[in-house]
Design a protein around this motif. Sequence first.
Motif, PDB file in Angstrom:
ATOM      1  N   VAL A   1      40.207 -42.716  -2.707  1.00 22.29           N
ATOM      2  CA  VAL A   1      41.572 -42.181  -2.671  1.00 22.29           C
ATOM      3  C   VAL A   1      42.036 -42.179  -1.221  1.00 22.29           C
ATOM      4  O   VAL A   1      41.286 -41.780  -0.320  1.00 22.29           O
ATOM      5  N   LEU A   2      43.259 -42.633  -0.995  1.00 25.47           N
ATOM      6  CA  LEU A   2      43.866 -42.545   0.333  1.00 25.47           C
ATOM      7  C   LEU A   2      44.772 -41.321   0.361  1.00 25.47           C
ATOM      8  O   LEU A   2      45.676 -41.190  -0.458  1.00 25.47           O
ATOM      9  N   GLY A   3      44.497 -40.420   1.297  1.00 22.16           N
ATOM     10  CA  GLY A   3      45.360 -39.265   1.503  1.00 22.16           C
ATOM     11  C   GLY A   3      46.283 -39.502   2.676  1.00 22.16           C
ATOM     12  O   GLY A   3      45.833 -39.953   3.741  1.00 22.16           O
ATOM     13  N   ILE A   4      47.567 -39.250   2.479  1.00 24.62           N
ATOM     14  CA  ILE A   4      48.562 -39.383   3.547  1.00 24.62           C
ATOM     15  C   ILE A   4      49.269 -38.043   3.699  1.00 24.62           C
ATOM     16  O   ILE A   4      49.931 -37.584   2.769  1.00 24.62           O
ATOM     17  N   ALA A   5      49.124 -37.404   4.836  1.00 25.50           N
ATOM     18  CA  ALA A   5      49.806 -36.140   5.106  1.00 25.50           C
ATOM     19  C   ALA A   5      50.860 -36.378   6.184  1.00 25.50           C
ATOM     20  O   ALA A   5      50.606 -37.079   7.159  1.00 25.50           O
ATOM     21  N   HIS A   6      52.026 -35.782   6.004  1.00 25.36           N
ATOM     22  CA  HIS A   6      53.114 -36.009   6.960  1.00 25.36           C
ATOM     23  C   HIS A   6      53.746 -34.691   7.375  1.00 25.36           C
ATOM     24  O   HIS A   6      53.724 -33.703   6.628  1.00 25.36           O
ATOM     25  N   CYS A   7      54.342 -34.697   8.561  1.00 24.87           N
ATOM     26  CA  CYS A   7      55.083 -33.532   9.055  1.00 24.87           C
ATOM     27  C   CYS A   7      56.560 -33.889   9.127  1.00 24.87           C
ATOM     28  O   CYS A   7      57.001 -34.609  10.038  1.00 24.87           O
ATOM     29  N   ASN A   8      57.305 -33.436   8.143  1.00 26.72           N
ATOM     30  CA  ASN A   8      58.762 -33.633   8.105  1.00 26.72           C
ATOM     31  C   ASN A   8      59.183 -35.104   8.182  1.00 26.72           C
ATOM     32  O   ASN A   8      60.207 -35.430   8.793  1.00 26.72           O
ATOM     33  N   CYS A   9      58.391 -36.000   7.592  1.00 21.74           N
ATOM     34  CA  CYS A   9      58.771 -37.423   7.615  1.00 21.74           C
ATOM     35  C   CYS A   9      58.337 -38.101   6.313  1.00 21.74           C
ATOM     36  O   CYS A   9      57.586 -39.076   6.341  1.00 21.74           O
ATOM     37  N   LEU A  10      58.827 -37.576   5.204  1.00 18.67           N
ATOM     38  CA  LEU A  10      58.440 -38.097   3.890  1.00 18.67           C
ATOM     39  C   LEU A  10      58.781 -39.578   3.755  1.00 18.67           C
ATOM     40  O   LEU A  10      57.972 -40.366   3.239  1.00 18.67           O
ATOM     41  N   GLU A  11      59.961 -39.971   4.200  1.00 19.69           N
ATOM     42  CA  GLU A  11      60.368 -41.367   4.059  1.00 19.69           C
ATOM     43  C   GLU A  11      59.401 -42.293   4.787  1.00 19.69           C
ATOM     44  O   GLU A  11      59.007 -43.345   4.270  1.00 19.69           O
TER      45      GLU A  11
ATOM     46  N   VAL B   1      47.678 -40.444  -2.457  1.00 20.15           N
ATOM     47  CA  VAL B   1      48.432 -39.198  -2.566  1.00 20.15           C
ATOM     48  C   VAL B   1      49.162 -38.936  -1.262  1.00 20.15           C
ATOM     49  O   VAL B   1      48.624 -39.160  -0.171  1.00 20.15           O
ATOM     50  N   VAL B   2      50.397 -38.485  -1.370  1.00 20.34           N
ATOM     51  CA  VAL B   2      51.215 -38.131  -0.207  1.00 20.34           C
ATOM     52  C   VAL B   2      51.487 -36.643  -0.261  1.00 20.34           C
ATOM     53  O   VAL B   2      51.980 -36.133  -1.280  1.00 20.34           O
ATOM     54  N   VAL B   3      51.143 -35.932   0.789  1.00 16.21           N
ATOM     55  CA  VAL B   3      51.330 -34.485   0.827  1.00 16.21           C
ATOM     56  C   VAL B   3      52.048 -34.094   2.116  1.00 16.21           C
ATOM     57  O   VAL B   3      51.945 -34.786   3.131  1.00 16.21           O
ATOM     58  N   GLU B   4      52.747 -32.982   2.049  1.00 16.56           N
ATOM     59  CA  GLU B   4      53.423 -32.457   3.234  1.00 16.56           C
ATOM     60  C   GLU B   4      52.489 -31.499   3.952  1.00 16.56           C
ATOM     61  O   GLU B   4      51.794 -30.696   3.321  1.00 16.56           O
ATOM     62  N   MET B   5      52.474 -31.581   5.264  1.00 11.28           N
ATOM     63  CA  MET B   5      51.610 -30.701   6.045  1.00 11.28           C
ATOM     64  C   MET B   5      52.074 -29.260   5.963  1.00 11.28           C
ATOM     65  O   MET B   5      53.272 -28.978   5.985  1.00 11.28           O
ATOM     66  N   ALA B   6      51.112 -28.364   5.912  1.00 11.69           N
ATOM     67  CA  ALA B   6      51.406 -26.942   6.056  1.00 11.69           C
ATOM     68  C   ALA B   6      51.473 -26.617   7.555  1.00 11.69           C
ATOM     69  O   ALA B   6      51.566 -27.509   8.401  1.00 11.69           O
ATOM     70  N   GLY B   7      51.405 -25.342   7.895  1.00 20.02           N
ATOM     71  CA  GLY B   7      51.636 -24.930   9.273  1.00 20.02           C
ATOM     72  C   GLY B   7      50.589 -25.376  10.261  1.00 20.02           C
ATOM     73  O   GLY B   7      50.916 -25.841  11.362  1.00 20.02           O
ATOM     74  N   LEU B   8      49.309 -25.260   9.898  1.00 15.24           N
ATOM     75  CA  LEU B   8      48.252 -25.589  10.846  1.00 15.24           C
ATOM     76  C   LEU B   8      48.302 -27.053  11.249  1.00 15.24           C
ATOM     77  O   LEU B   8      48.301 -27.385  12.434  1.00 15.24           O
ATOM     78  N   SER B   9      48.362 -27.944  10.267  1.00 21.44           N
ATOM     79  CA  SER B   9      48.419 -29.375  10.585  1.00 21.44           C
ATOM     80  C   SER B   9      49.671 -29.703  11.382  1.00 21.44           C
ATOM     81  O   SER B   9      49.644 -30.512  12.316  1.00 21.44           O
ATOM     82  N   SER B  10      50.785 -29.069  11.019  1.00 18.68           N
ATOM     83  CA  SER B  10      52.047 -29.314  11.715  1.00 18.68           C
ATOM     84  C   SER B  10      51.989 -28.846  13.166  1.00 18.68           C
ATOM     85  O   SER B  10      52.673 -29.405  14.031  1.00 18.68           O
ATOM     86  N   THR B  11      51.181 -27.831  13.436  1.00 21.88           N
ATOM     87  CA  THR B  11      51.058 -27.319  14.802  1.00 21.88           C
ATOM     88  C   THR B  11      50.598 -28.414  15.756  1.00 21.88           C
ATOM     89  O   THR B  11      51.058 -28.501  16.899  1.00 21.88           O
ATOM     90  N   TYR B  12      49.696 -29.251  15.301  1.00 23.99           N
ATOM     91  CA  TYR B  12      49.150 -30.293  16.166  1.00 23.99           C
ATOM     92  C   TYR B  12      49.800 -31.652  15.935  1.00 23.99           C
ATOM     93  O   TYR B  12      49.931 -32.449  16.864  1.00 23.99           O
ATOM     94  N   ALA B  13      50.211 -31.934  14.691  1.00 22.72           N
ATOM     95  CA  ALA B  13      50.846 -33.224  14.422  1.00 22.72           C
ATOM     96  C   ALA B  13      52.284 -33.247  14.914  1.00 22.72           C
ATOM     97  O   ALA B  13      52.776 -34.269  15.384  1.00 22.72           O
ATOM     98  N   ASP B  14      52.994 -32.110  14.790  1.00 24.06           N
ATOM     99  CA  ASP B  14      54.377 -31.970  15.208  1.00 24.06           C
ATOM    100  C   ASP B  14      55.280 -32.894  14.378  1.00 24.06           C
ATOM    101  O   ASP B  14      54.814 -33.685  13.565  1.00 24.06           O
ATOM    102  N   ASP B  15      56.589 -32.783  14.570  1.00 24.56           N
ATOM    103  CA  ASP B  15      57.559 -33.574  13.817  1.00 24.56           C
ATOM    104  C   ASP B  15      57.238 -35.060  13.862  1.00 24.56           C
ATOM    105  O   ASP B  15      57.041 -35.624  14.950  1.00 24.56           O
ATOM    106  N   GLY B  16      57.183 -35.694  12.697  1.00 25.66           N
ATOM    107  CA  GLY B  16      56.970 -37.133  12.637  1.00 25.66           C
ATOM    108  C   GLY B  16      55.535 -37.575  12.607  1.00 25.66           C
ATOM    109  O   GLY B  16      55.251 -38.766  12.507  1.00 25.66           O
ATOM    110  N   GLY B  17      54.594 -36.623  12.656  1.00 22.06           N
ATOM    111  CA  GLY B  17      53.169 -36.990  12.653  1.00 22.06           C
ATOM    112  C   GLY B  17      52.667 -37.378  11.273  1.00 22.06           C
ATOM    113  O   GLY B  17      53.119 -36.852  10.261  1.00 22.06           O
TER     114      GLY B  17
END
Length: 277
Positions: free
Chosen positions: A227-237, A256-272
Amino acid sequence: MAIKIVADSSCDLTDEMKKEMNVDIAPLTLQLGDKSFIDDESLDVKHYVKEMGECEVAPKTACPSPDDYMKRYEGPESVFVVTLSNHLSGSYNSAVLAKNMFLEEVENKFIHVFDSLSASAGETVIVMKINELAKLNISEAEIVKKVTKFIKEMKTFFILENLEHLAKAGRLNPVVAKVASMLSIKPIMAGDEGTIKLFEKVRGYKKALRRLVDIIGEEGTNLQEKVLGIAHCNCLERALEFKEEVLKKYNFKDIVVVEMAGLSSTYADDGGIVIAF
């Protein structure tokens, strides 16, 4: 076999996935200056990322306490725990301490804690693997053996628009971050036995994403079984476009495509974007 999966909030899942796989999330605490945020369902991630961008000091995070984990170990099910890499957070140690404390009181209980050696989408695909194996009605020991092997073989890669927070938090050499920013370079980063390393430097985000598609084929094996997991921070498209490019070249068992929660977003930031397989 009746199981419960416990994970920290670096494990990025949809609400449907949590419900379907019986996943209980132990949230980390996020700190921006004098403001604290609990990384649970109530967190408005977009608002949090906006505040993070306006905050002059580096964000800080605190792992779940042993008590946070112990409460989630309760119940009749066998418990499998998935945490952030031990090299990136104290979450793993907290979960293990909670296990030891819990088993002093309740001896007849199965609890196993996995160090994901990863984060974000890495934890996502590990949780999915545990759920898949549990449906085969094999023993807990066999699940542990197979998932441990899966973790050792798993690949994690990520591309970030902004490396500032990763560097400020001590997760990346500040010199690498500064040079990348000056030269408009988008480093492709990779998990390295639980730590983070620079895998390759590419100029421009679109080129970096195209290169990442190729890297999957170069680094991956037996993709039809994974399975390939793809997590994104505010960049679904962007994440969906990446998925489409992957589908043109590879035959993953699922993506599977999932949206990052807070912890991942802290380091990935917008567009990660973080991927794992």
